[in-house]
Scaffold this motif. Structure first.
Motif, mmCIF file in Angstrom:
data_model
loop_
_atom_site.group_PDB
_atom_site.id
_atom_site.type_symbol
_atom_site.label_atom_id
_atom_site.label_comp_id
_atom_site.label_asym_id
_atom_site.label_seq_id
_atom_site.Cartn_x
_atom_site.Cartn_y
_atom_site.Cartn_z
ATOM 1 N N PHE A 1 0.867 -1.176 0.000
ATOM 2 C CA PHE A 1 0.000 0.000 0.000
ATOM 3 C C PHE A 1 0.907 1.231 0.000
ATOM 4 N N VAL A 2 0.833 2.038 -1.020
ATOM 5 C CA VAL A 2 1.704 3.211 -1.131
ATOM 6 C C VAL A 2 1.524 4.131 0.069
ATOM 7 N N SER A 3 0.293 4.214 0.570
ATOM 8 C CA SER A 3 0.018 5.111 1.706
ATOM 9 C C SER A 3 0.721 4.660 2.984
ATOM 10 N N GLU A 4 1.144 3.381 3.041
ATOM 11 C CA GLU A 4 1.809 2.864 4.237
ATOM 12 C C GLU A 4 3.330 2.925 4.137
ATOM 13 N N LEU A 5 3.839 3.353 2.995
ATOM 14 C CA LEU A 5 5.287 3.472 2.829
ATOM 15 C C LEU A 5 5.811 4.718 3.549
ATOM 16 N N LYS A 6 7.085 4.690 3.879
ATOM 17 C CA LYS A 6 7.720 5.879 4.446
ATOM 18 C C LYS A 6 7.780 6.961 3.353
ATOM 19 N N THR B 1 10.215 8.667 2.298
ATOM 20 C CA THR B 1 11.385 8.463 1.436
ATOM 21 C C THR B 1 11.142 7.322 0.446
ATOM 22 N N GLU B 2 10.409 6.300 0.871
ATOM 23 C CA GLU B 2 10.112 5.172 -0.008
ATOM 24 C C GLU B 2 9.114 5.572 -1.092
ATOM 25 N N GLN B 3 8.133 6.392 -0.703
ATOM 26 C CA GLN B 3 7.173 6.902 -1.693
ATOM 27 C C GLN B 3 7.893 7.731 -2.754
ATOM 28 N N LYS B 4 8.854 8.521 -2.301
ATOM 29 C CA LYS B 4 9.623 9.362 -3.218
ATOM 30 C C LYS B 4 10.430 8.499 -4.181
ATOM 31 N N SER B 5 11.045 7.411 -3.655
ATOM 32 C CA SER B 5 11.837 6.509 -4.496
ATOM 33 C C SER B 5 10.958 5.837 -5.548
ATOM 34 N N LEU B 6 9.754 5.446 -5.149
ATOM 35 C CA LEU B 6 8.830 4.809 -6.086
ATOM 36 C C LEU B 6 8.467 5.759 -7.219
ATOM 37 N N GLN B 7 8.185 7.009 -6.885
ATOM 38 C CA GLN B 7 7.826 7.991 -7.906
ATOM 39 C C GLN B 7 9.010 8.264 -8.845
ATOM 40 N N GLU B 8 10.200 8.339 -8.257
ATOM 41 C CA GLU B 8 11.391 8.593 -9.079
ATOM 42 C C GLU B 8 11.644 7.426 -10.030
ATOM 43 N N LEU B 9 11.453 6.199 -9.554
ATOM 44 C CA LEU B 9 11.671 5.025 -10.395
ATOM 45 C C LEU B 9 10.689 5.025 -11.568
ATOM 46 N N LYS B 10 9.449 5.390 -11.311
ATOM 47 C CA LYS B 10 8.445 5.455 -12.381
ATOM 48 C C LYS B 10 8.869 6.467 -13.452
ATOM 49 N N GLU B 11 9.336 7.630 -12.997
ATOM 50 C CA GLU B 11 9.731 8.685 -13.932
ATOM 51 C C GLU B 11 10.944 8.278 -14.756
ATOM 52 N N LYS B 12 11.926 7.665 -14.097
ATOM 53 C CA LYS B 12 13.141 7.252 -14.802
ATOM 54 C C LYS B 12 12.855 6.103 -15.761
ATOM 55 N N LYS C 1 -1.005 -2.867 -9.489
ATOM 56 C CA LYS C 1 -0.195 -4.018 -9.883
ATOM 57 C C LYS C 1 1.212 -3.590 -10.281
ATOM 58 N N ALA C 2 1.308 -2.500 -11.020
ATOM 59 C CA ALA C 2 2.618 -1.981 -11.412
ATOM 60 C C ALA C 2 3.417 -1.562 -10.183
ATOM 61 N N ASP C 3 2.743 -0.929 -9.224
ATOM 62 C CA ASP C 3 3.421 -0.497 -7.995
ATOM 63 C C ASP C 3 4.002 -1.684 -7.236
ATOM 64 N N VAL C 4 3.260 -2.791 -7.181
ATOM 65 C CA VAL C 4 3.732 -3.979 -6.461
ATOM 66 C C VAL C 4 5.039 -4.481 -7.072
ATOM 67 N N ILE C 5 5.085 -4.578 -8.401
ATOM 68 C CA ILE C 5 6.291 -5.077 -9.070
ATOM 69 C C ILE C 5 7.455 -4.111 -8.898
ATOM 70 N N LEU C 6 7.203 -2.821 -9.066
ATOM 71 C CA LEU C 6 8.278 -1.835 -8.913
ATOM 72 C C LEU C 6 8.819 -1.819 -7.482
ATOM 73 N N LEU C 7 7.942 -1.988 -6.518
ATOM 74 C CA LEU C 7 8.387 -2.010 -5.119
ATOM 75 C C LEU C 7 9.269 -3.223 -4.830
ATOM 76 N N LYS C 8 9.031 -4.325 -5.518
ATOM 77 C CA LYS C 8 9.880 -5.505 -5.332
ATOM 78 C C LYS C 8 11.312 -5.202 -5.764
ATOM 79 N N PHE C 9 11.480 -4.519 -6.896
ATOM 80 C CA PHE C 9 12.821 -4.157 -7.356
ATOM 81 C C PHE C 9 13.459 -3.120 -6.434
#
Length: 409
Positions: free
Chosen positions: A40-45, A47-58, A80-88
């Motif tokens: 759940f993105v809302s439960e991430l720290k 800094t982790e939310q920021k990393s997820l957004q940066e990974l999507k953009e890159k 579903k995309a968020d789950v896979i990206l968070l695994k990496f």
């Protein structure tokens, strides 16, 4: 089915009545709950939310041709995309640059390996399915379970047939990835859902030297391309030297890594697996009730678990069986090494008990008993397991069905 246990002299007697709906009351052995990482993105720290957004953009700005895995578009912007990206991201401690590099290499590998269509291929390993690597059932939390057992390769002929040259080895690696792909496709890729599998590895008779090359390549493929896909790794039939080696390296492992490992010494497979997996989903060779042919009959029929203390005898009484009915049952005790028998006792006082199965000493390697009996008159079936000559407590399970006679008077 009422499955309550009550003391009876120096025994345990379990009474069951096949009358109403199928209801199971179980003795609960210690259960190990496997906690999934939050997706759940809302439960991430923050800094982790920021990393997820940066990974999507890159990722969006990168030159990768393919941008989907397991039928999920990584640029779709959905859960579903968020789950896979968070695994990496988790595999690289939320370092965006490292995560992107890993993700891009994985996308390239999947395209080159033709991984998306791999599950449809016939790679000619039918004789290894259900023996060496296979998906079978789920754990108590709903995770698909993958079993691995490489003991068959201790035979030189089998080893040469599968690993005899580089071409054969590559074909086996492709098949092993195929098994994992089938497991991954069973996942939800959804926040709050089941997003990882359980791996059970049987180390009995595993020829470690001969399989070193294959094992290293499998490990490398899985680590590089399937990050955070395994919730728990359960090792069974662990030899003493493996435990010694693990204890030496254990201090250098992170708590997160160690929390995913479960070690079970030889002879304790059933006791360990029952903590995570229901007995009807555990293969018969490991003290469960699941046979390969069961999948043809739909979901497995639930079993009742019970335990037998050392020096104890357990009688399971299945009552309310009508005349002319056929009762079919499965029963197993993990690591048997005790005596088992079955008899049918008619309700009529003038009738005699019928020996259905004579007392038999069950070996530790014996699989679950599956039998049936057609009654002539009403009565009850008694299944007995006698552990009075052992000091060891053992886990056990049974299930049954009763089919009434279709003959009318």
């Amino acid at each position: 089915m009422d499955a309550s246990l009550s003391p009876f002299d120096h025994q345990k007697t379990q009474n069951t009545e096949p009358k109403k709906s199928f209801i199971t009351s179980l003795i609960t052995l210690r259960s190990n709950n496997i906690k999934e990482d939050t997706y759940f993105v809302s439960e991430l720290k923050p800094t982790e939310q920021k990393s997820l957004q940066e990974l999507k953009e890159k990722l969006k700005a990168s030159s990768s041709k393919a941008s989907s895995m397991w039928g999920v578009s990584l640029l779709g912007g959905d859960d579903k995309a968020d789950v896979i990206l968070l695994k990496f991201l988790r595999a690289r401690d939320f370092k965006v640059a490292d995560s992107l590099r890993m993700l891009e290499k994985c996308l390239e590998w999947r395209e080159e390996f033709k991984a998306e269509k791999l599950t449809e291929e016939d790679l000619g390993f039918k004789d290894l399915e259900g023996k060496v690597a296979y998906m079978r059932g789920y754990d108590k939390e709903g995770h698909p379970v993958c079993y691995n057992a490489y003991g068959v390769f201790k035979e030189r002929e089998m080893y040469e047939r599968v690993f005899g040259d580089e071409e054969k080895l590559n074909k086996f690696l492709r098949w092993r990835v195929q098994v994992l792909e089938r497991g991954v496709k069973m996942l939800h890729f959804k926040p709050g859902g089941v997003n990882s599998i359980i791996q059970v590895t049987d180390l009995k008779d595993m020829p470690k030297r001969e399989l070193r090359v294959a094992s290293n390549q499998i490990l490398s493929l899985f680590q590089d391309n399937y990050p955070e896909m395994v919730a728990t790794k359960i090792f069974i039939n662990v030899p003493w030297y493996f435990s010694v080696i693990y204890s030496m390296f254990s201090p250098f492992l992170t708590h997160r890594t160690k929390s995913k490992f479960v070690m079970s010494k030889e002879g304790n497979a059933a006791e360990t697996l029952y903590k995570f997996i229901r007995p009807e989903d555990i293969p018969v060779q490991y003290g469960g009730l699941s046979r390969p042919s069961d999948s043809q009959n739909g979901p497995p029929k639930p079993a009742s678990e019970f335990s037998i203390k050392g020096g104890e005898k357990v009688n399971i009484q299945i009552e309310g069986i009508e005349g002319g009915a056929t009762i079919t049952w499965d029963i197993v005790v993990g690591g048997w090494d005790l005596e088992y028998s079955a008899e049918f006792v008619p309700n009529a006082e003038e009738s005699y008990a019928i020996v259905v199965e004579k007392p038999k000493k069950m070996k530790a390697s014996d699989e679950a008993v599956c039998n049936s009996f057609t009654t002539v008159e009403a009565g009850k079936l008694i299944l007995s397991v006698d552990n009075t000559l052992s000091r060891k407590k053992k886990v056990a399970a049974y299930r049954y069905t009763v089919r009434k006679s279709t003959t009318t008077a």
